[in-house]
Design a protein around this motif. Structure first.
Motif, PDB file in Angstrom:
ATOM      1  N   ILE A 169       0.836  -1.205   0.000  1.00 10.40           N
ATOM      2  CA  ILE A 169       0.000   0.000   0.000  1.00 10.40           C
ATOM      3  C   ILE A 169       0.868   1.250   0.000  1.00 10.40           C
ATOM      4  O   ILE A 169       0.637   2.191  -0.770  1.00 10.40           O
ATOM      5  N   MET A 170       1.885   1.260   0.839  1.00  9.44           N
ATOM      6  CA  MET A 170       2.730   2.443   0.942  1.00  9.44           C
ATOM      7  C   MET A 170       3.518   2.690  -0.347  1.00  9.44           C
ATOM      8  O   MET A 170       3.601   3.824  -0.835  1.00  9.44           O
ATOM      9  N   GLN A 171       4.075   1.646  -0.921  1.00  9.64           N
ATOM     10  CA  GLN A 171       4.899   1.799  -2.113  1.00  9.64           C
ATOM     11  C   GLN A 171       4.085   2.162  -3.348  1.00  9.64           C
ATOM     12  O   GLN A 171       4.502   3.004  -4.154  1.00  9.64           O
ATOM     13  N   ASN A 172       2.939   1.527  -3.513  1.00  9.61           N
ATOM     14  CA  ASN A 172       2.173   1.699  -4.743  1.00  9.61           C
ATOM     15  C   ASN A 172       1.160   2.832  -4.711  1.00  9.61           C
ATOM     16  O   ASN A 172       0.832   3.391  -5.760  1.00  9.61           O
ATOM     17  N   TYR A 173       0.673   3.182  -3.514  1.00 11.28           N
ATOM     18  CA  TYR A 173      -0.401   4.167  -3.446  1.00 11.28           C
ATOM     19  C   TYR A 173      -0.041   5.431  -2.669  1.00 11.28           C
ATOM     20  O   TYR A 173      -0.783   6.423  -2.713  1.00 11.28           O
ATOM     21  N   TYR A 174       1.100   5.415  -1.981  1.00  9.10           N
ATOM     22  CA  TYR A 174       1.587   6.600  -1.271  1.00  9.10           C
ATOM     23  C   TYR A 174       3.062   6.826  -1.611  1.00  9.10           C
ATOM     24  O   TYR A 174       3.902   6.952  -0.720  1.00  9.10           O
ATOM     25  N   PRO A 175       3.393   6.891  -2.899  1.00 10.05           N
ATOM     26  CA  PRO A 175       4.803   7.031  -3.276  1.00 10.05           C
ATOM     27  C   PRO A 175       5.395   8.356  -2.799  1.00 10.05           C
ATOM     28  O   PRO A 175       4.699   9.370  -2.734  1.00 10.05           O
ATOM     29  N   GLU A 176       6.662   8.303  -2.433  1.00 12.09           N
ATOM     30  CA  GLU A 176       7.407   9.489  -2.008  1.00 12.09           C
ATOM     31  C   GLU A 176       6.810  10.174  -0.790  1.00 12.09           C
ATOM     32  O   GLU A 176       7.005  11.365  -0.581  1.00 12.09           O
ATOM     33  N   ARG A 177       6.099   9.411   0.026  1.00 15.33           N
ATOM     34  CA  ARG A 177       5.606   9.933   1.296  1.00 15.33           C
ATOM     35  C   ARG A 177       6.552   9.560   2.442  1.00 15.33           C
ATOM     36  O   ARG A 177       6.681  10.285   3.418  1.00 15.33           O
ATOM     37  N   LEU A 178       7.190   8.420   2.328  1.00 12.64           N
ATOM     38  CA  LEU A 178       8.107   7.958   3.371  1.00 12.64           C
ATOM     39  C   LEU A 178       9.464   8.634   3.215  1.00 12.64           C
ATOM     40  O   LEU A 178      10.107   8.539   2.177  1.00 12.64           O
ATOM     41  N   GLY A 179       9.865   9.361   4.269  1.00 14.49           N
ATOM     42  CA  GLY A 179      11.169  10.011   4.234  1.00 14.49           C
ATOM     43  C   GLY A 179      12.267   9.073   4.702  1.00 14.49           C
ATOM     44  O   GLY A 179      13.274   8.871   4.030  1.00 14.49           O
ATOM     45  N   LYS A 180      12.045   8.472   5.870  1.00 16.18           N
ATOM     46  CA  LYS A 180      13.048   7.560   6.443  1.00 16.18           C
ATOM     47  C   LYS A 180      12.386   6.718   7.520  1.00 16.18           C
ATOM     48  O   LYS A 180      11.434   7.156   8.160  1.00 16.18           O
ATOM     49  N   VAL A 181      12.887   5.484   7.698  1.00 11.03           N
ATOM     50  CA  VAL A 181      12.441   4.617   8.788  1.00 11.03           C
ATOM     51  C   VAL A 181      13.649   4.300   9.655  1.00 11.03           C
ATOM     52  O   VAL A 181      14.651   3.774   9.164  1.00 11.03           O
ATOM     53  N   LEU A 182      13.565   4.629  10.935  1.00 11.76           N
ATOM     54  CA  LEU A 182      14.604   4.247  11.890  1.00 11.76           C
ATOM     55  C   LEU A 182      14.123   3.007  12.621  1.00 11.76           C
ATOM     56  O   LEU A 182      13.141   3.070  13.363  1.00 11.76           O
ATOM     57  N   LEU A 183      14.769   1.880  12.387  1.00 13.45           N
ATOM     58  CA  LEU A 183      14.410   0.646  13.089  1.00 13.45           C
ATOM     59  C   LEU A 183      15.269   0.567  14.342  1.00 13.45           C
ATOM     60  O   LEU A 183      16.505   0.467  14.258  1.00 13.45           O
ATOM     61  N   ILE A 184      14.627   0.621  15.500  1.00 14.93           N
ATOM     62  CA  ILE A 184      15.369   0.673  16.763  1.00 14.93           C
ATOM     63  C   ILE A 184      14.988  -0.506  17.660  1.00 14.93           C
ATOM     64  O   ILE A 184      13.944  -1.129  17.487  1.00 14.93           O
ATOM     65  N   ASN A 185      15.885  -0.794  18.620  1.00 13.57           N
ATOM     66  CA  ASN A 185      15.669  -1.903  19.558  1.00 13.57           C
ATOM     67  C   ASN A 185      15.335  -3.192  18.812  1.00 13.57           C
ATOM     68  O   ASN A 185      14.400  -3.927  19.160  1.00 13.57           O
ATOM     69  N   VAL A 186      16.095  -3.451  17.763  1.00 13.87           N
ATOM     70  CA  VAL A 186      15.813  -4.594  16.878  1.00 13.87           C
ATOM     71  C   VAL A 186      16.367  -5.891  17.471  1.00 13.87           C
ATOM     72  O   VAL A 186      17.577  -6.025  17.651  1.00 13.87           O
ATOM     73  N   PRO A 199      13.187  -8.408   0.150  1.00 12.01           N
ATOM     74  CA  PRO A 199      13.147  -8.523  -1.312  1.00 12.01           C
ATOM     75  C   PRO A 199      11.887  -7.914  -1.940  1.00 12.01           C
ATOM     76  O   PRO A 199      11.870  -7.634  -3.145  1.00 12.01           O
ATOM     77  N   PHE A 200      10.851  -7.699  -1.138  1.00  8.98           N
ATOM     78  CA  PHE A 200       9.605  -7.130  -1.656  1.00  8.98           C
ATOM     79  C   PHE A 200       9.588  -5.593  -1.592  1.00  8.98           C
ATOM     80  O   PHE A 200       8.619  -4.964  -1.998  1.00  8.98           O
ATOM     81  N   ILE A 201      10.671  -5.015  -1.078  1.00  8.52           N
ATOM     82  CA  ILE A 201      10.777  -3.565  -0.980  1.00  8.52           C
ATOM     83  C   ILE A 201      11.602  -3.063  -2.155  1.00  8.52           C
ATOM     84  O   ILE A 201      12.703  -3.561  -2.398  1.00  8.52           O
ATOM     85  N   ASP A 202      11.084  -2.090  -2.892  1.00  5.91           N
ATOM     86  CA  ASP A 202      11.833  -1.613  -4.060  1.00  5.91           C
ATOM     87  C   ASP A 202      13.126  -0.936  -3.628  1.00  5.91           C
ATOM     88  O   ASP A 202      13.283  -0.500  -2.488  1.00  5.91           O
ATOM     89  N   LYS A 203      14.048  -0.845  -4.558  1.00  4.08           N
ATOM     90  CA  LYS A 203      15.409  -0.395  -4.261  1.00  4.08           C
ATOM     91  C   LYS A 203      15.451   0.982  -3.613  1.00  4.08           C
ATOM     92  O   LYS A 203      16.155   1.192  -2.618  1.00  4.08           O
ATOM     93  N   ASN A 204      14.695   1.925  -4.144  1.00  2.00           N
ATOM     94  CA  ASN A 204      14.721   3.286  -3.602  1.00  2.00           C
ATOM     95  C   ASN A 204      14.139   3.352  -2.194  1.00  2.00           C
ATOM     96  O   ASN A 204      14.636   4.074  -1.330  1.00  2.00           O
TER      97      ASN A 204
END
Length: 248
Positions: A169-186, A199-204
């Motif tokens: 949903i985010m990649q196909n219908y909300y393009p260029e909305r995500l600036g950055k994701v900080l994954l913490i306490n992983v 592998p399902f996340i596009d390169k950009n």
């Protein structure tokens, strides 16, 4: 006085903007001829879809036509109401508060509070959250920063189908909305799941996911966010606001 380098930069930016404006007009004309509902979309939306397809008008038109069709079917009322996602809201896992140094709204996801549920409701919840965050964007900003906190995450929280649906949903219908994701306490166990998901996340988009070492957490947060804007749970002063409590 403006230096030669600054003047050259401004000229380059001006040429780029002119080129994109021309492509936006071309894209709009083609898409509106195919689907009249696209007339309701503003130029910034067309521009984001263009950027998501590296300024390729043909690919961007296919993407935006798919979006228009999807939006009509997935969000027939123009918005998702609380009553359409009651179980997801009850989990109390999606929050927002403050802005980062770039002026982007900050979103906080608590992975330990997510539990697998009915997939269609989760898809609606993804739209519900994204729409509310996008509505909070300042007029000069198009993206948001996400802190994905995986403290305490375990197999009871595992939901690969849900994760992939939200990414789609985010990649196909909300393009260029995500600036950055900080994954913490992983936790280490999550890295096994990441190998399945990534592998399902596009390169950009994949470049926007940043894994933060526990020892660098505060340093990283302060690099991205001014101290006055850091959420309370990370040593700041701003309490988290659940997504369903956001003022529309």
């Amino acid at each position: 006085m403006e230096t030669e380098a600054e003047r050259d930069q401004h000229e380059t930016e001006s040429e780029t903007n002119q080129q994109q404006s021309k492509l936006v007009a071309e894209l709009r004309a083609y898409v509106q001829a195919q689907h009249p509902a696209a007339k309701e979309l503003d130029d910034s939306t067309f521009r984001r879809f263009l950027q998501a397809r590296n300024l390729n008008v043909e690919k961007a038109s296919a993407m935006i036509l798919k979006y228009v069709k999807w939006r009509k079917e997935a969000v027939p009322n123009g918005f998702i109401s609380d009553t359409e996602v009651p179980n997801q809201i009850t989990q109390n896992k999606f929050f927002t508060q403050g802005f980062d140094r770039a002026g982007r709204p900050i979103v906080v996801l608590l992975g330990v509070k997510h539990f697998k549920g009915e997939i269609e409701e989760f898809k609606r919840f993804s739209v519900y959250c994204l729409d509310r965050v996008c509505a909070r964007l300042p007029s000069d900003q198009e993206k948001f920063l996400c802190i994905s906190d995986l403290k305490g995450w375990g197999y009871s929280n595992l939901d690969i189908r849900g994760y992939l649906a939200a990414l789609d949903i985010m990649q196909n219908y909300y393009p260029e909305r995500l600036g950055k994701v900080l994954l913490i306490n992983v936790p280490f166990v999550f890295m096994k799941i990441w190998k399945i998901i990534s592998p399902f996340i596009d390169k950009n988009t994949k470049k926007k996911f940043v894994f933060v070492d526990d020892k660098n957490l505060q340093k990283t947060l302060l690099e991205e966010i001014e101290e006055s804007q850091i959420p309370e749970i990370y040593g700041g002063k701003l309490p988290l606001v659940p997504v369903d409590k956001l003022k529309e």
